[in-house]
Scaffold this motif. Structure first.
Motif: not given
Length: 140
Positions: A22-29, A33-39
């Motif tokens: 669950a922790l790994v899934t949250m960090f990857t999500a 999300h932030m990479s899409d926002e930045f692009s």
């Protein structure tokens, strides 16, 4: 998220694995999300040279209005009938006024930033434009 394990056993082992997944899934999500926002910000922030020139013109007009408004205020504080000349020299506003002018209001507004020189024929007042722009530009 805090998971405490009191006893060791297959249930607790499964709970640890689920927690880590669950922790790994949250960090990857969050990363995606932030990479899409930045692009998306990068594509919208790229402007053409025409837009940059327009922005520069708008900023210069805004600064010009600020300086003009400040000169009007200074003239009103002194009294228009006492003003002999108003000039902009380099980065300074030069006001030349009669010796009978009351400069108390001007001294209160600008303090030590208004340099005042008394001559026999007139009073010369110099106000720094940089101070005006720094103090007023971000407010508007």
């Amino acid at each position: 998220m805090i998971v405490t394990v009191k006893n060791s056993g297959p249930k607790n082992y499964v709970m640890k694995i689920i927690s880590v997944l669950a922790l790994v899934t949250m960090f990857t999500a969050y990363y995606f999300h932030m990479s899409d926002e930045f692009s998306s910000n990068q594509t919208t922030s790229k402007t053409s040279p025409q837009n940059i020139e327009e922005m520069k013109r708008e900023d210069s007009k805004k600064v010009e209005r600020l300086i003009f408004k400040e000169v009007e205020t200074a003239v009103d504080l002194i009294g228009q009938e006492y003003i002999q000349d108003v000039k902009i020299v380099k980065n300074k506003i030069l006001l030349v006024c009669d010796t009978s002018a009351n400069l108390d209001a001007l001294k209160v507004r600008y303090g030590t930033l208004a340099l005042i020189k008394n001559d026999l024929n007139n009073i010369k007042i110099v106000i720094d434009i940089k101070y005006i722009i720094e103090s007023k530009y971000n407010e508007n």
